[in-house]
Motif scaffolding. Structure first.
Motif, PDB file in Angstrom:
ATOM      1  N   ARG A 255       0.825  -1.207   0.000  1.00  8.85           N
ATOM      2  CA  ARG A 255       0.000   0.000   0.000  1.00  8.85           C
ATOM      3  C   ARG A 255       0.858   1.255   0.000  1.00  8.85           C
ATOM      4  N   LYS A 256       0.284   2.325  -0.497  1.00  8.00           N
ATOM      5  CA  LYS A 256       0.980   3.604  -0.558  1.00  8.00           C
ATOM      6  C   LYS A 256       1.209   4.147   0.849  1.00  8.00           C
ATOM      7  N   SER A 257       2.437   4.533   1.122  1.00  4.88           N
ATOM      8  CA  SER A 257       2.771   5.113   2.418  1.00  4.88           C
ATOM      9  C   SER A 257       2.693   6.630   2.338  1.00  4.88           C
ATOM     10  N   SER A 258       2.388   7.241   3.458  1.00  5.63           N
ATOM     11  CA  SER A 258       2.358   8.707   3.533  1.00  5.63           C
ATOM     12  C   SER A 258       3.624   9.270   4.184  1.00  5.63           C
ATOM     13  N   VAL A 259       4.561   8.391   4.554  1.00  4.17           N
ATOM     14  CA  VAL A 259       5.786   8.815   5.233  1.00  4.17           C
ATOM     15  C   VAL A 259       6.892   8.989   4.194  1.00  4.17           C
TER      16      VAL A 259
ATOM     17  N   LEU B 290       9.484  16.235 -10.461  1.00  3.73           N
ATOM     18  CA  LEU B 290      10.240  15.682  -9.351  1.00  3.73           C
ATOM     19  C   LEU B 290       9.269  15.164  -8.303  1.00  3.73           C
ATOM     20  N   LEU B 291       9.389  13.885  -7.981  1.00  3.71           N
ATOM     21  CA  LEU B 291       8.460  13.229  -7.062  1.00  3.71           C
ATOM     22  C   LEU B 291       9.159  12.888  -5.755  1.00  3.71           C
ATOM     23  N   ASN B 292       8.536  13.238  -4.627  1.00  4.36           N
ATOM     24  CA  ASN B 292       9.041  12.848  -3.316  1.00  4.36           C
ATOM     25  C   ASN B 292       8.592  11.422  -3.014  1.00  4.36           C
ATOM     26  N   CYS B 293       9.551  10.520  -2.855  1.00  2.00           N
ATOM     27  CA  CYS B 293       9.227   9.112  -2.620  1.00  2.00           C
ATOM     28  C   CYS B 293       8.826   8.894  -1.162  1.00  2.00           C
ATOM     29  N   ALA B 294       8.086   7.816  -0.932  1.00  2.99           N
ATOM     30  CA  ALA B 294       7.576   7.540   0.410  1.00  2.99           C
ATOM     31  C   ALA B 294       7.696   6.053   0.726  1.00  2.99           C
ATOM     32  N   GLY B 295       7.752   5.757   2.024  1.00  6.94           N
ATOM     33  CA  GLY B 295       7.745   4.381   2.482  1.00  6.94           C
ATOM     34  C   GLY B 295       8.931   3.586   1.969  1.00  6.94           C
ATOM     35  N   ALA B 296       8.653   2.364   1.488  1.00 10.86           N
ATOM     36  CA  ALA B 296       9.699   1.468   1.004  1.00 10.86           C
ATOM     37  C   ALA B 296      10.115   1.751  -0.426  1.00 10.86           C
ATOM     38  N   GLU B 297       9.500   2.727  -1.069  1.00 12.20           N
ATOM     39  CA  GLU B 297       9.865   3.075  -2.444  1.00 12.20           C
ATOM     40  C   GLU B 297      11.087   3.989  -2.422  1.00 12.20           C
ATOM     41  N   THR B 298      12.252   3.374  -2.371  1.00 13.94           N
ATOM     42  CA  THR B 298      13.512   4.105  -2.198  1.00 13.94           C
ATOM     43  C   THR B 298      14.383   4.098  -3.445  1.00 13.94           C
TER      44      THR B 298
ATOM     45  N   GLU C 107      12.744  -1.744  -3.927  1.00  5.06           N
ATOM     46  CA  GLU C 107      13.919  -2.445  -4.444  1.00  5.06           C
ATOM     47  C   GLU C 107      13.524  -3.667  -5.267  1.00  5.06           C
ATOM     48  N   THR C 108      12.449  -4.340  -4.881  1.00  4.26           N
ATOM     49  CA  THR C 108      12.028  -5.565  -5.560  1.00  4.26           C
ATOM     50  C   THR C 108      11.472  -5.305  -6.952  1.00  4.26           C
ATOM     51  N   ALA C 109      11.247  -4.044  -7.314  1.00  3.19           N
ATOM     52  CA  ALA C 109      10.754  -3.718  -8.659  1.00  3.19           C
ATOM     53  C   ALA C 109      11.883  -3.545  -9.659  1.00  3.19           C
ATOM     54  N   CYS C 110      13.117  -3.573  -9.210  1.00  2.14           N
ATOM     55  CA  CYS C 110      14.254  -3.323 -10.098  1.00  2.14           C
ATOM     56  C   CYS C 110      14.575  -4.545 -10.946  1.00  2.14           C
ATOM     57  N   ASN C 111      14.972  -4.280 -12.177  1.00  2.00           N
ATOM     58  CA  ASN C 111      15.527  -5.300 -13.081  1.00  2.00           C
ATOM     59  C   ASN C 111      14.567  -6.467 -13.340  1.00  2.00           C
ATOM     60  N   LEU C 112      13.304  -6.161 -13.547  1.00  2.00           N
ATOM     61  CA  LEU C 112      12.330  -7.172 -13.952  1.00  2.00           C
ATOM     62  C   LEU C 112      12.362  -7.302 -15.473  1.00  2.00           C
ATOM     63  N   LYS C 113      12.269  -8.516 -15.956  1.00  2.00           N
ATOM     64  CA  LYS C 113      12.334  -8.779 -17.391  1.00  2.00           C
ATOM     65  C   LYS C 113      11.095  -9.566 -17.840  1.00  2.00           C
ATOM     66  N   ASN C 114      10.456  -9.078 -18.888  1.00  2.00           N
ATOM     67  CA  ASN C 114       9.331  -9.783 -19.506  1.00  2.00           C
ATOM     68  C   ASN C 114       8.242 -10.156 -18.496  1.00  2.00           C
ATOM     69  N   LEU C 115       7.933  -9.238 -17.593  1.00  2.00           N
ATOM     70  CA  LEU C 115       6.882  -9.490 -16.613  1.00  2.00           C
ATOM     71  C   LEU C 115       5.541  -9.083 -17.203  1.00  2.00           C
ATOM     72  N   ASN C 116       4.581  -9.996 -17.144  1.00  2.00           N
ATOM     73  CA  ASN C 116       3.233  -9.744 -17.663  1.00  2.00           C
ATOM     74  C   ASN C 116       2.384  -9.126 -16.562  1.00  2.00           C
ATOM     75  N   VAL C 117       1.916  -7.910 -16.780  1.00  2.00           N
ATOM     76  CA  VAL C 117       1.085  -7.231 -15.787  1.00  2.00           C
ATOM     77  C   VAL C 117      -0.232  -6.815 -16.426  1.00  2.00           C
ATOM     78  N   LEU C 118      -1.256  -6.742 -15.608  1.00  2.00           N
ATOM     79  CA  LEU C 118      -2.580  -6.256 -16.030  1.00  2.00           C
ATOM     80  C   LEU C 118      -3.063  -6.927 -17.319  1.00  2.00           C
ATOM     81  N   ASN C 119      -2.865  -8.260 -17.372  1.00  2.00           N
ATOM     82  CA  ASN C 119      -3.407  -9.059 -18.476  1.00  2.00           C
ATOM     83  C   ASN C 119      -2.917  -8.653 -19.854  1.00  2.00           C
TER      84      ASN C 119
END
Length: 218
Positions: A114-118, A139-147, A170-182
């Motif tokens: 979920r989206k963090s407000s911190v 320019l976007l201010n990142c929050a929570g675990a989105e570092t 961090e877990t979103a980095c370097n994904l290859k050929n990932l099928n999202v949203l059908n």
């Protein structure tokens, strides 16, 4: 091995192999089709691998736009993955894929990140565009675990291009050929947000040292 013992050895090997095969555990998983994982559509499947559940959600300005959910039996090794990314000024995508290995272990609901407000002090350029149109980053201010600062390239089922930047886990980095949203195939790449800091500090320190030496000499 003496010839008289060969048949016995072969028989022992066959018995052990049969026991090992019969000892493979199987169990039942909940199965449901895309976007229909409620109590009225629950079915079951049997597996010796694992059960899986995945859910994907797309939000805009805090409101859900679409989601995809599926549960079933994994036909091969199940690899868990959870990540989130805030793309553009107001769009967030969250992805959750979990695995388990016990009877009906994938029943019930589970939540994606979920989206963090911190705020976390990281800033990233953020934008979203399609079909090679200009991506005007803010320019976007990142929050929570989105570092991490992320770049996303993708194509949908009609081969239309997608490009986005923003904050991500961090877990979103370097994904290859990932099928999202059908049907959207994405590749991701993260940029080191600290890459420019050491050279800047080094130049500043060298300049300060030079000024001090100059003052002493004069």
């Amino acid at each position: 091995m003496p010839p008289s013992l060969a048949p016995k050895g072969l028989l022992t090997a066959c018995v052990l192999a049969a026991l090992a095969f019969s000892s493979v555990e199987s169990y039942t998983c909940q199965r449901c089709a895309l976007n229909t994982c409620d109590s009225s559509t629950q079915r079951s499947c049997e597996t010796s691998q694992s059960c899986f559940s995945y859910r994907q959600e797309l939000f805009s300005t805090g409101q859900p736009l679409t989601f995809v959910e599926e549960k079933g039996c994994a036909e091969r090794q199940c690899v868990p993955l959870n990540f989130s990314a805030t793309l553009g000024a107001n769009t967030m995508f969250a992805y959750g894929h979990q695995c388990c290995s016990s009877e009906l272990c994938n029943t019930g609901d589970f939540q994606v990140p979920r989206k963090s407000s911190v705020l976390n002090s990281v800033q990233c350029p953020a934008c979203y565009t399609e079909n090679n149109s200009l991506c005007e980053a803010v320019l976007l201010n990142c929050a929570g675990a989105e570092t991490r600062c992320i770049q996303v390239n993708g194509t949908d089922g009609d081969r239309a291009s997608i490009f986005a930047k923003g904050c991500a886990t961090e877990t979103a980095c370097n994904l290859k050929n990932l099928n999202v949203l059908n049907g959207i195939i994405i590749h991701t790449h993260c940029v080191d947000t600290h890459g420019a800091s050491p050279p800047l500090l080094s130049v500043t320190s060298s300049l300060l040292t030079a000024l001090i030496l100059l003052k002493v000499l004069l």
